[in-house]
Structures are given as C-alpha cells and as structure tokens.
Design a protein around this motif. Structure first.
Motif, PDB file in Angstrom:
ATOM      1  N   SER A 190      -5.715  -6.404   7.057  1.00 51.72           N
ATOM      2  CA  SER A 190      -7.044  -6.367   6.421  1.00 51.72           C
ATOM      3  C   SER A 190      -7.205  -5.125   5.563  1.00 51.72           C
ATOM      4  CB  SER A 190      -8.149  -6.398   7.480  1.00 51.72           C
ATOM      5  OG  SER A 190      -8.167  -7.641   8.129  1.00 51.72           O
ATOM      6  N   GLU A 191      -6.760  -3.990   6.079  1.00 48.14           N
ATOM      7  CA  GLU A 191      -6.841  -2.747   5.316  1.00 48.14           C
ATOM      8  C   GLU A 191      -5.994  -2.835   4.047  1.00 48.14           C
ATOM      9  OE1 GLU A 191      -5.619   1.914   5.900  1.00 48.14           O
ATOM     10  OE2 GLU A 191      -6.249   0.774   7.670  1.00 48.14           O
ATOM     11  N   THR A 235      -7.387  -2.630   0.206  1.00 51.15           N
ATOM     12  CA  THR A 235      -6.845  -1.651  -0.742  1.00 51.15           C
ATOM     13  C   THR A 235      -6.341  -2.328  -1.998  1.00 51.15           C
ATOM     14  OG1 THR A 235      -6.243  -0.179   1.070  1.00 51.15           O
ATOM     15  CG2 THR A 235      -5.128   0.187  -1.036  1.00 51.15           C
ATOM     16  N   VAL A 236      -5.601  -3.408  -1.834  1.00 50.71           N
ATOM     17  CA  VAL A 236      -5.059  -4.131  -2.987  1.00 50.71           C
ATOM     18  C   VAL A 236      -6.194  -4.675  -3.845  1.00 50.71           C
ATOM     19  CG1 VAL A 236      -3.789  -6.208  -3.675  1.00 50.71           C
ATOM     20  CG2 VAL A 236      -2.851  -4.685  -1.921  1.00 50.71           C
ATOM     21  N   ARG A 237      -7.200  -5.245  -3.221  1.00 48.20           N
ATOM     22  CA  ARG A 237      -8.317  -5.815  -3.988  1.00 48.20           C
ATOM     23  C   ARG A 237      -9.125  -4.732  -4.703  1.00 48.20           C
ATOM     24  NH1 ARG A 237      -9.285  -9.870   0.827  1.00 48.20           N
ATOM     25  NH2 ARG A 237      -8.096 -11.637   0.027  1.00 48.20           N
ATOM     26  N   ARG A 295      -6.156  -4.192 -11.013  1.00 49.10           N
ATOM     27  CA  ARG A 295      -6.606  -4.044 -12.389  1.00 49.10           C
ATOM     28  C   ARG A 295      -7.349  -5.295 -12.814  1.00 49.10           C
ATOM     29  NH1 ARG A 295      -1.005  -1.925 -15.020  1.00 49.10           N
ATOM     30  NH2 ARG A 295      -0.895   0.020 -13.859  1.00 49.10           N
ATOM     31  N   PRO A 296      -8.392  -5.122 -13.600  1.00 45.54           N
ATOM     32  CA  PRO A 296      -9.105  -6.315 -14.101  1.00 45.54           C
ATOM     33  C   PRO A 296      -8.171  -7.126 -14.996  1.00 45.54           C
ATOM     34  CG  PRO A 296     -10.238  -4.281 -14.749  1.00 45.54           C
ATOM     35  CD  PRO A 296      -8.992  -3.880 -14.030  1.00 45.54           C
ATOM     36  N   GLU A 297      -8.240  -8.427 -14.838  1.00 38.33           N
ATOM     37  CA  GLU A 297      -7.391  -9.290 -15.669  1.00 38.33           C
ATOM     38  C   GLU A 297      -7.934  -9.319 -17.093  1.00 38.33           C
ATOM     39  OE1 GLU A 297      -6.627 -13.082 -13.935  1.00 38.33           O
ATOM     40  OE2 GLU A 297      -6.406 -12.211 -11.934  1.00 38.33           O
ATOM     41  N   VAL A 298      -7.026  -9.292 -18.018  1.00 32.55           N
ATOM     42  CA  VAL A 298      -7.396  -9.316 -19.436  1.00 32.55           C
ATOM     43  C   VAL A 298      -7.513 -10.775 -19.884  1.00 32.55           C
ATOM     44  CG1 VAL A 298      -6.697  -8.647 -21.748  1.00 32.55           C
ATOM     45  CG2 VAL A 298      -6.141  -7.163 -19.797  1.00 32.55           C
TER      46      VAL A 298
END
Length: 126
Positions: A110-111, A115-117, A121-124
C-alpha cells in the motif's frame, strides 16, 4: 449437490474434494448410480478446510477441530490430550505470525502504491 457443483462453488478441484473425503473431512451420500451428493453445508466447510490448510495445519489436526467450527458451536472435545492442545497452541501461534507478516506485506505494498501514485508524472495529452 454433486461434486462438480461443489467444486465450482468452492474453487476446489474434484480430485481435492475426493481427497478431503478420503481423509474424513467431508462426507458424501451416494446415489444408486454411484454419484456423490453433498449437503449445502459443505460449501462453508470446504472454505474452512482450505483456510486451515493454507494456514499450515495438517489434515489430521483439521479433522479433529472441524467439529468445533460447526454452527451452532457446540464444542465437544472428549479426546483432547495435552499434546493435542499444545499442538493447537503452536499452530495458533504460527497463524498469528503469518497474519502479522501478511499485514506488514500488505502495508508495504500500500505504501509503495501511494508513493508511485503521488510521484507519477502527469500524462501528456496527444
């Protein structure tokens, strides 16, 4: 219900169900043509057996404690020896350790996901 339906409803292979029967963990009635028929209550019983096996209990111990898991819970254990009680205490403690390990692993996953979320990076847009 026949063995195929019990297999489907519990996610347990027919072969394993026959093994449980050989071990005295479940009982079937036989029709005149030899087909096995199981009572509805064995759906929960199979799930209990699988959970206990996953927890590491051997079938010989599961067979002895299954009557304690039935509803209504009338515990009648006239042949409980000190050795059996000691074995059950050890198995219970092993289960507790496994549960604690699973909880730690779940929390770590879960941690990691959090962290990954958070750091993604925002998708272009194309």
């Amino acid at each position: 219900m026949r063995i195929g339906e019990l297999s489907e409803r519990t996610g347990t292979s027919r072969r394993l169900l026959r093994y449980y029967e050989e071990q005295g963990l479940i009982v079937s009635q036989r029709s005149p043509n030899g087909y096995r028929h199981y009572d509805e209550r064995f759906v929960d019983r199979i799930l209990q057996i699988r959970g206990l096996l996953d927890a590491g209990l051997p079938t010989r111990i599961i067979k002895q404690i299954l009557p304690c898991l039935d509803k209504p819970r009338v515990i009648h254990f006239p042949d409980a020896t000190p050795e059996m009680l000691s074995t059950l205490e050890l198995e219970r403690d092993r289960m507790t350790e496994r549960i604690e390990c699973l909880i730690r692993n779940r929390d770590a996953v879960s941690e990691y996901l959090d962290t990954v979320r958070t750091n993604r990076r925002p998708e272009v847009a194309a």
